[in-house]
Design a protein around this motif. Structure first.
Motif, PDB file in Angstrom:
ATOM      1  N   ALA A 191     -22.987   5.340  14.973  1.00 60.92           N
ATOM      2  CA  ALA A 191     -24.060   5.165  13.718  1.00 60.92           C
ATOM      3  C   ALA A 191     -25.286   5.803  14.160  1.00 60.92           C
ATOM      4  O   ALA A 191     -25.835   6.225  13.313  1.00 60.92           O
ATOM      5  CB  ALA A 191     -23.940   3.767  13.580  1.00 60.92           C
ATOM      6  N   GLY A 192     -25.599   5.801  15.348  1.00 58.03           N
ATOM      7  CA  GLY A 192     -26.924   6.003  15.778  1.00 58.03           C
ATOM      8  C   GLY A 192     -26.907   7.858  16.196  1.00 58.03           C
ATOM      9  O   GLY A 192     -26.130   8.250  16.348  1.00 58.03           O
ATOM     10  N   PRO A 193     -28.443   7.897  16.294  1.00 56.56           N
ATOM     11  CA  PRO A 193     -28.372   9.312  16.699  1.00 56.56           C
ATOM     12  C   PRO A 193     -28.101   9.582  18.287  1.00 56.56           C
ATOM     13  O   PRO A 193     -28.325   8.738  19.066  1.00 56.56           O
ATOM     14  CB  PRO A 193     -29.953   9.471  16.506  1.00 56.56           C
ATOM     15  N   ARG A 194     -27.808  10.733  18.768  1.00 57.46           N
ATOM     16  CA  ARG A 194     -27.692  10.954  20.017  1.00 57.46           C
ATOM     17  C   ARG A 194     -29.038  11.827  20.715  1.00 57.46           C
ATOM     18  O   ARG A 194     -29.615  12.668  20.043  1.00 57.46           O
ATOM     19  CB  ARG A 194     -26.579  11.981  20.550  1.00 57.46           C
ATOM     20  N   VAL A 195     -29.493  11.231  21.695  1.00 59.23           N
ATOM     21  CA  VAL A 195     -30.631  11.762  22.294  1.00 59.23           C
ATOM     22  C   VAL A 195     -30.391  12.128  23.828  1.00 59.23           C
ATOM     23  O   VAL A 195     -29.804  11.333  24.525  1.00 59.23           O
ATOM     24  CB  VAL A 195     -31.857  10.488  22.114  1.00 59.23           C
ATOM     25  N   VAL A 235     -39.795   8.881  25.869  1.00 66.61           N
ATOM     26  CA  VAL A 235     -39.205   8.532  24.678  1.00 66.61           C
ATOM     27  C   VAL A 235     -38.914   7.104  24.491  1.00 66.61           C
ATOM     28  O   VAL A 235     -38.465   6.452  25.231  1.00 66.61           O
ATOM     29  CB  VAL A 235     -38.139   9.385  24.462  1.00 66.61           C
ATOM     30  N   VAL A 236     -39.488   6.889  23.125  1.00 72.74           N
ATOM     31  CA  VAL A 236     -39.238   5.121  22.914  1.00 72.74           C
ATOM     32  C   VAL A 236     -38.556   5.145  21.611  1.00 72.74           C
ATOM     33  O   VAL A 236     -39.006   5.598  20.621  1.00 72.74           O
ATOM     34  CB  VAL A 236     -40.754   4.545  22.845  1.00 72.74           C
ATOM     35  N   ALA A 237     -37.392   4.467  21.530  1.00 67.27           N
ATOM     36  CA  ALA A 237     -36.557   4.344  20.304  1.00 67.27           C
ATOM     37  C   ALA A 237     -37.163   3.161  19.890  1.00 67.27           C
ATOM     38  O   ALA A 237     -37.343   1.893  20.181  1.00 67.27           O
ATOM     39  CB  ALA A 237     -35.191   3.649  20.634  1.00 67.27           C
ATOM     40  N   LEU A 238     -37.887   3.305  18.663  1.00 67.62           N
ATOM     41  CA  LEU A 238     -38.707   2.272  17.894  1.00 67.62           C
ATOM     42  C   LEU A 238     -37.621   1.362  17.096  1.00 67.62           C
ATOM     43  O   LEU A 238     -37.711   0.375  17.153  1.00 67.62           O
ATOM     44  CB  LEU A 238     -39.692   2.892  17.040  1.00 67.62           C
ATOM     45  N   LYS A 239     -36.978   2.228  16.271  1.00 68.61           N
ATOM     46  CA  LYS A 239     -35.844   1.600  15.663  1.00 68.61           C
ATOM     47  C   LYS A 239     -34.396   1.852  15.915  1.00 68.61           C
ATOM     48  O   LYS A 239     -33.617   2.694  15.352  1.00 68.61           O
ATOM     49  CB  LYS A 239     -36.011   1.706  14.234  1.00 68.61           C
ATOM     50  N   PRO A 240     -34.035   1.389  17.015  1.00 68.00           N
ATOM     51  CA  PRO A 240     -32.794   1.830  17.701  1.00 68.00           C
ATOM     52  C   PRO A 240     -31.647   1.582  16.745  1.00 68.00           C
ATOM     53  O   PRO A 240     -31.748   0.699  15.896  1.00 68.00           O
ATOM     54  CB  PRO A 240     -32.574   0.900  18.955  1.00 68.00           C
ATOM     55  N   PRO A 241     -30.684   2.367  16.860  1.00 69.76           N
ATOM     56  CA  PRO A 241     -29.585   2.276  16.065  1.00 69.76           C
ATOM     57  C   PRO A 241     -28.785   0.702  16.413  1.00 69.76           C
ATOM     58  O   PRO A 241     -29.430  -0.037  17.333  1.00 69.76           O
ATOM     59  CB  PRO A 241     -28.587   3.342  16.256  1.00 69.76           C
ATOM     60  N   ARG A 296     -38.259   4.197  27.365  1.00 72.52           N
ATOM     61  CA  ARG A 296     -38.109   2.792  27.459  1.00 72.52           C
ATOM     62  C   ARG A 296     -37.474   2.584  26.144  1.00 72.52           C
ATOM     63  O   ARG A 296     -37.477   2.956  25.218  1.00 72.52           O
ATOM     64  CB  ARG A 296     -39.574   2.302  27.467  1.00 72.52           C
TER      65      ARG A 296
END
Lengths: 142, 194
Positions: B16-20, B33-39, B54
């Motif tokens: 469901a989430g993006p790939r980074v 890079v900080v995932a704010l609203k992670p999948p 983080r």
């Protein structure tokens, strides 16, 4: 009253063409284009971009862009990236940069805006948001 | 993305989430890079080993990826990034638009950099003065300095539409001084080439 009208007109005139240039297209392959309101503009090197522009690189197309804060982005084939918000103060080298990746993949290098705050540069995808502070990254939409 | 990579992602991530994928920048500084609203929990954020990514609340699986593990498509995407900007500073003799001799090499380097970038170049020129003299004169002098550089680039073939020039007078000193001080480091033109 006339003076007031004239004064407010001048403000409007001054505000009208002042749509800030936020970036320039650096390279293009294939049918890459920019959607600006109802307009579709073929991308070519040197094209200036504005806040709200949607960048589109269809299948077999690519585009790369350098922003005035030195951020850089490359769109791979099949990518749509909306430049939702871009405020930049050259003097203080600070601002806000929000982009939304609707589909496809981008590579990104953070610029000066990213250094101006924890969440100054945001890349959103459906259901998530990344705050980019520094470095290079590749993000692919879900 | 290759089919194999897509499959790998599906199995690893529930998808469901993006790939980074994060890489150090060109100067070797690590990505941050900080995932704010992670999948959703279980989705994947892939991070290169030198990461300082983080991750916040809902859990994200972080799977280190080697540079060598980039797919050809990912590698091509990184290589498609435009080159980073160059910054040049030219210095001037007091009260003039004459370059100090030591800045001539900088001017040559600037022109060479611009030529190397070709047709897609854009250039931002800002002129500055020291704090000696009247503000209005310094505004004019800083503008003149910027415009002389602009003309030089124009003669070298850069279209005017690709350049902006602004004179900032004595308002953005490189070295802070009292008013009336003729500080050579402040008599300058800064050029950003993108």
């Amino acid at each position: 009253m006339r003076a007031f009208l004239a004064a407010s007109l001048m403000v409007v005139v001054a505000a009208g063409p002042a749509r800030a240039e936020i970036a320039r297209v650096k390279s293009v392959e294939g049918q890459a284009h920019v959607l600006r309101g109802a307009e579709r503009i073929a991308a070519s090197p040197g094209l200036t971009l504005e806040p709200g522009d949607r960048l589109v690189a269809p299948r077999a197309s690519r585009m790369s862009v350098t922003f005035v804060d030195n951020s850089r982005v490359a769109l791979g084939p099949g990518t749509q990236l909306a430049l939702t918000r871009f405020d930049y103060d050259r003097r203080s080298q600070s601002g806000r940069f929000d982009a939304t990746l609707r589909r496809g993949s981008v590579s990104v290098v953070a610029g000066l805006i990213a250094r101006s705050g924890e969440q100054a540069m945001l890349l959103r995808t459906r259901g998530s948001a990344l705050a980019i502070r520094s470095g290079r990254l590749i993000v692919s939409a879900p | 993305m290759t089919r194999a990579a897509a499959l790998l992602l599906l199995t690893a991530a529930g998808c469901a989430g993006p790939r980074v994928i994060t890489l150090p920048d060109e100067e070797g500084r690590p990505a941050d890079v900080v995932a704010l609203k992670p999948p959703k929990p279980g989705d994947t954020v892939v991070v290169e080993p030198t990461r300082t990514a983080r991750t916040t609340r809902p859990r994200i699986f972080v799977r280190p990826v080697d540079l060598a593990q980039l797919t050809p498509a990912q590698r091509r995407l990184v290589e498609a990034l435009p080159p980073g900007p160059s910054v040049f500073t030219l210095y001037y003799e007091e009260g003039t638009t004459r370059l100090v001799p030591s800045s001539r090499a900088q001017l040559d380097a600037l022109l060479a950099d611009v030529r190397r970038r070709g047709a897609a170049v854009d250039i931002e020129v800002s002129g500055h003065t020291d704090r000696k003299g009247r503000d209005a004169d310094n505004d004019q002098l800083s503008q003149d300095r910027a415009e002389v550089v602009l003309m030089q680039l124009g003669r070298d073939g850069v279209p005017l539409a690709r350049m902006t020039a602004v004179g900032r007078g004595e308002r953005n000193p490189r070295v802070s001084t009292a008013d009336g001080v003729d500080e050579p480091a402040n008599r300058r033109v800064e050029v950003i080439v993108r």
